[in-house]
Design an enzyme around this catalytic site. Structure first.
Site, PDB file in Angstrom:
ATOM      1  N   ASP A   1      -1.513  -1.664  -6.671  1.00  0.00           N
ATOM      2  CA  ASP A   1      -2.486  -2.766  -6.658  1.00  0.00           C
ATOM      3  C   ASP A   1      -3.918  -2.304  -6.884  1.00  0.00           C
ATOM      4  O   ASP A   1      -4.808  -3.132  -7.015  1.00  0.00           O
ATOM      5  CB  ASP A   1      -2.390  -3.502  -5.312  1.00  0.00           C
ATOM      6  CG  ASP A   1      -1.036  -4.158  -5.166  1.00  0.00           C
ATOM      7  OD1 ASP A   1      -0.325  -3.859  -4.196  1.00  0.00           O
ATOM      8  OD2 ASP A   1      -0.663  -4.935  -6.059  1.00  0.00           O
TER       9      ASP A   1
ATOM     10  N   HIS B   1       0.679   3.227   1.447  1.00  0.00           N
ATOM     11  CA  HIS B   1       1.989   2.637   1.157  1.00  0.00           C
ATOM     12  C   HIS B   1       2.956   3.067   2.243  1.00  0.00           C
ATOM     13  O   HIS B   1       2.894   4.184   2.749  1.00  0.00           O
ATOM     14  CB  HIS B   1       2.509   3.111  -0.215  1.00  0.00           C
ATOM     15  CG  HIS B   1       3.575   2.237  -0.768  1.00  0.00           C
ATOM     16  ND1 HIS B   1       4.879   2.379  -0.408  1.00  0.00           N
ATOM     17  CD2 HIS B   1       3.525   1.180  -1.612  1.00  0.00           C
ATOM     18  CE1 HIS B   1       5.596   1.465  -1.033  1.00  0.00           C
ATOM     19  NE2 HIS B   1       4.805   0.720  -1.767  1.00  0.00           N
TER      20      HIS B   1
HETATM   21  C1  SDX Z   1       2.677  -3.346  -2.090  1.00  0.00           C
HETATM   22  O1  SDX Z   1       6.771  -1.967   0.256  1.00  0.00           O
HETATM   23  C2  SDX Z   1       6.519  -1.954  -0.973  1.00  0.00           C
HETATM   24  O2  SDX Z   1       7.191  -1.322  -1.771  1.00  0.00           O
HETATM   25  C3  SDX Z   1       5.345  -2.819  -1.418  1.00  0.00           C
HETATM   26  C4  SDX Z   1       4.966  -2.720  -2.880  1.00  0.00           C
HETATM   27  C5  SDX Z   1       6.031  -3.312  -3.767  1.00  0.00           C
HETATM   28  O3  SDX Z   1       6.052  -2.959  -4.954  1.00  0.00           O
HETATM   29  O4  SDX Z   1       6.774  -4.219  -3.293  1.00  0.00           O
HETATM   30  O5  SDX Z   1       4.741  -1.379  -3.255  1.00  0.00           O
HETATM   31  C6  SDX Z   1       3.694  -3.513  -3.164  1.00  0.00           C
HETATM   32  O6  SDX Z   1       2.674  -4.130  -1.172  1.00  0.00           O
HETATM   33  C7  SDX Z   1       1.762  -2.155  -2.124  1.00  0.00           C
HETATM   34  C8  SDX Z   1       0.837  -2.058  -0.855  1.00  0.00           C
HETATM   35  C9  SDX Z   1      -0.320  -3.017  -1.060  1.00  0.00           C
HETATM   36  N1  SDX Z   1      -1.089  -3.162   0.176  1.00  0.00           N
HETATM   37  C10 SDX Z   1      -2.335  -2.645   0.264  1.00  0.00           C
HETATM   38  O7  SDX Z   1      -2.877  -1.972  -0.617  1.00  0.00           O
HETATM   39  C11 SDX Z   1      -3.054  -3.034   1.549  1.00  0.00           C
HETATM   40  C12 SDX Z   1      -3.749  -1.798   2.135  1.00  0.00           C
HETATM   41  N2  SDX Z   1      -2.722  -0.890   2.600  1.00  0.00           N
HETATM   42  C13 SDX Z   1      -2.342  -0.965   4.001  1.00  0.00           C
HETATM   43  O8  SDX Z   1      -2.391  -2.227   4.563  1.00  0.00           O
HETATM   44  C14 SDX Z   1      -1.106  -0.125   4.319  1.00  0.00           C
HETATM   45  O9  SDX Z   1      -1.272   1.087   3.707  1.00  0.00           O
HETATM   46  C15 SDX Z   1       0.270  -0.665   3.962  1.00  0.00           C
HETATM   47  C16 SDX Z   1       0.492  -2.043   4.516  1.00  0.00           C
HETATM   48  C17 SDX Z   1       0.448  -0.699   2.489  1.00  0.00           C
HETATM   49  C18 SDX Z   1       1.301   0.293   4.563  1.00  0.00           C
HETATM   50  O10 SDX Z   1       1.178   0.173   5.940  1.00  0.00           O
HETATM   51  P1  SDX Z   1       2.082   1.078   6.934  1.00  0.00           P
HETATM   52  O11 SDX Z   1       3.105   1.851   6.227  1.00  0.00           O
HETATM   53  O12 SDX Z   1       2.536   0.186   8.022  1.00  0.00           O
HETATM   54  O13 SDX Z   1       1.064   2.139   7.407  1.00  0.00           O
HETATM   55  P2  SDX Z   1       0.189   1.940   8.673  1.00  0.00           P
HETATM   56  O14 SDX Z   1      -0.449   0.592   8.639  1.00  0.00           O
HETATM   57  O15 SDX Z   1       1.017   2.317   9.848  1.00  0.00           O
HETATM   58  O16 SDX Z   1      -0.955   3.008   8.421  1.00  0.00           O
HETATM   59  C19 SDX Z   1      -0.729   4.360   8.751  1.00  0.00           C
HETATM   60  C20 SDX Z   1      -2.125   4.859   9.092  1.00  0.00           C
HETATM   61  C21 SDX Z   1      -2.867   3.948  10.085  1.00  0.00           C
HETATM   62  O17 SDX Z   1      -3.737   4.778  10.814  1.00  0.00           O
HETATM   63  P3  SDX Z   1      -3.263   5.178  12.337  1.00  0.00           P
HETATM   64  O18 SDX Z   1      -3.006   3.885  13.074  1.00  0.00           O
HETATM   65  O19 SDX Z   1      -2.010   6.018  12.156  1.00  0.00           O
HETATM   66  O20 SDX Z   1      -4.453   5.935  12.869  1.00  0.00           O
HETATM   67  O21 SDX Z   1      -2.933   4.869   7.887  1.00  0.00           O
HETATM   68  C22 SDX Z   1      -4.008   3.960   8.044  1.00  0.00           C
HETATM   69  C23 SDX Z   1      -3.681   3.039   9.207  1.00  0.00           C
HETATM   70  O22 SDX Z   1      -4.876   2.597   9.862  1.00  0.00           O
HETATM   71  N3  SDX Z   1      -4.092   3.210   6.780  1.00  0.00           N
HETATM   72  C24 SDX Z   1      -5.213   2.915   6.144  1.00  0.00           C
HETATM   73  C25 SDX Z   1      -4.814   2.234   4.990  1.00  0.00           C
HETATM   74  N4  SDX Z   1      -3.485   2.126   4.980  1.00  0.00           N
HETATM   75  C26 SDX Z   1      -3.045   2.719   6.092  1.00  0.00           C
HETATM   76  N5  SDX Z   1      -6.527   3.163   6.439  1.00  0.00           N
HETATM   77  C27 SDX Z   1      -7.413   2.719   5.534  1.00  0.00           C
HETATM   78  N6  SDX Z   1      -7.118   2.047   4.383  1.00  0.00           N
HETATM   79  C28 SDX Z   1      -5.820   1.800   4.091  1.00  0.00           C
HETATM   80  N7  SDX Z   1      -5.509   1.155   2.971  1.00  0.00           N
END
Ligand code: SDX
Length: 429
Positions: free
Chosen positions: A364, A306
């Site tokens: 989720d 998140h």
């Molecule tokens: C919702 O914003 C909100 O409040 C949203 C929400 C709401 O109520 O409105 O809470 C609802 O959208 C919840 C999130 C649902 N999405 C997912 O579950 C999809 C999977 N999650 C990721 O796509 C990600 O965690 C996000 C999009 C939720 C957050 O992305 P960020 O904050 O931009 O984090 P990032 O992509 O920069 O990741 C940071 C690091 C990265 O590694 P590095 O590049 O630093 O090496 O963490 C890793 C990412 O690769 N990472 C994950 C991961 N999520 C982040 N690695 C594996 N699996 C994951 N799920």
């Protein structure tokens, strides 16, 4: 930075900047005059360090795993209240008295029917259309039917549009579901409460009586509370930006629904369930954990991570409890998907990659298992999220419209394209 003022050194220039403190949470540095004083913009593409507005609606402490709606902890609202009470709170800023709640329920209930011509509007979609495609289309189409509540400068029309959207989203979502399964639309029944009405519109058929299961209705109502609002997330920011141009409320909410559909946002509940189905069994989990950790593999654990929560999403805890409640009520003893989810969570939360990156299950992760057990197809999961989030979008839109300092949102950019050059005739290229 000190006290209420900060200074920024830009080259040989020192720029004074006001620091604004909130009631709780991080303060902000007011950079509104930065460009005029330095000729430079700030640069923050994912808005990871940017506050886009001042708001009094929802507060999140990502490190502590705290979520407050108008100051009330989500755990208490989910435990003690119902979804329409949360709607009233988000819109009005205070919990309703008994009389206010009764009046609000009455007003919402009497807006649940949609214009009869909208049923014909649905006929234009393919039967296999994704329910979110239908929802985005039909929410936007509401501005073609309800002209008497599109003038955003009129507080009365804003209130009517708000009531209509909160009341009609369940009807539209149920119609989207019925249309894709080829069953006749079911009209709302005003003697039922909000969520029972929705369940009946989804699962009743003319051929037999439908009895709402009160345990499932209460569980789904609680799920709606968990999804109602969440500060300045991507879809809410979309609604605010659309609304800042003066677009009508139905168009703004349609824009929010379109943004929510993405798998990184509200589409994650559908993606998370598909991921659990793809993993299939507990012994496949290590392979998927390895994929999630592989920098060269775009796979991510859907339902994990998140932008704000760097601790457990408080909604996920309540969601997990609700999942067990629903499965028990339905007599589902051992759901293989739940076994995979629980084991996946256990392994991930003990893995250094997820610990270092502070990746926890979000709302989720468990919602799909619950909704599937209730009988909703995976394709309906995001439509249910949109149904619940509509009140949050509206409350934030209303706050933006009523903010006297509000102006159209118009970000700038860092331009890295070609400097000016002369046009050359095609024969000379
Ligand atoms: C919702 O914003 C909100 O409040 C949203 C929400 C709401 O109520 O409105 O809470 C609802 O959208 C919840 C999130 C649902 N999405 C997912 O579950 C999809 C999977 N999650 C990721 O796509 C990600 O965690 C996000 C999009 C939720 C957050 O992305 P960020 O904050 O931009 O984090 P990032 O992509 O920069 O990741 C940071 C690091 C990265 O590694 P590095 O590049 O630093 O090496 O963490 C890793 C990412 O690769 N990472 C994950 C991961 N999520 C982040 N690695 C594996 N699996 C994951 N799920």
């Amino acid at each position: 930075m000190s006290g209420n003022n900060g200074q920024l050194q830009v080259g040989d220039k020192t720029v004074d900047m006001a620091i604004k403190k909130g009631s709780i949470g991080p303060s902000v540095i007011d950079i509104a005059k930065l460009y005029s004083q330095t000729g430079m913009f700030t640069y923050d593409p994912g808005f990871t360090s940017t506050a886009s507005c001042e708001s009094q609606i929802t507060y999140i402490d990502g490190d502590e795993g705290v979520l407050l709606y108008r100051g009330y902890p989500i755990e208490q609202l989910a435990e003690h209240g119902d979804f329409l009470e949360t709607c009233y709170l988000l819109l009005e800023g205070e919990l309703p008295t008994a009389a206010q709640k009764a009046d609000f329920d009455y007003r919402v209930t009497r807006h649940t029917m949609v214009h009869e011509q909208m049923a014909r509007f649905f006929q234009g979609f393919r039967r296999d259309a994704h329910p979110m495609a239908v929802m985005v289309g039909s929410i936007g189409a509401m501005s073609a039917f309800y002209h008497d509540s599109t003038d955003i400068s009129d507080p009365y029309q804003r209130m009517v549009a708000s009531m209509r959207m909160i009341a009609k989203m369940p009807t539209l979502a149920a119609m989207a579901f019925k249309y894709t399964v080829g069953q006749p639309f079911v009209y709302p029944l005003n003697s039922l409460d909000y969520t029972s009405n929705f369940l009946r519109m989804c699962f009743a058929v003319p051929a037999e009586e439908y009895k709402v299961n009160p345990v499932l209705s209460r569980a789904l109502d609680r799920i709606f509370i968990l999804h109602a609002d969440h500060e300045q997330n991507a879809s809410t920011s979309t609604v605010r930006l659309a609304g800042s141009s003066g677009a009508n409320p139905f168009a703004c909410i349609a824009a929010g629904a379109a943004c929510l559909w993405g798998p990184a946002h509200g589409g994650a509940n559908e993606a998370a369930l598909k991921m659990l189905e793809e993993i299939g069994t507990v012994d496949n989990i290590p392979k998927f954990i390895a994929k999630a950790k592989d920098k060269n593999d775009p796979f991510r654990l859907m339902g994990f991570g998140h932008r704000v929560y760097k601790n457990y999403d408080p909604r996920a805890k309540i969601m997990q409890k609700t999942t067990h409640e629903v499965l028990a009520e339905l007599g589902i003893k051992d759901d293989p998907l739940l076994d995979v989810a629980i084991e996946l969570e256990r392994i991930a939360l003990s893995d250094s990659y997820f610990i270092e990156k502070k990746l926890y299950p979000n709302i989720d992760f468990y919602s799909g298992i619950t909704l599937k057990a209730m009988g909703f197809p995976t394709s309906m999961f995001t439509a249910l999220f949109a149904l619940a989030r509509t009140v949050g979008w509206i409350a934030q839109w209303k706050e933006m419209i009523e903010d006297p300092s509000q102006k159209i949102g118009r970000p700038r950019q860092l331009y890295t394209g070609s400097p000016q050059r002369e046009y050359s005739p095609i024969g000379r290229r």
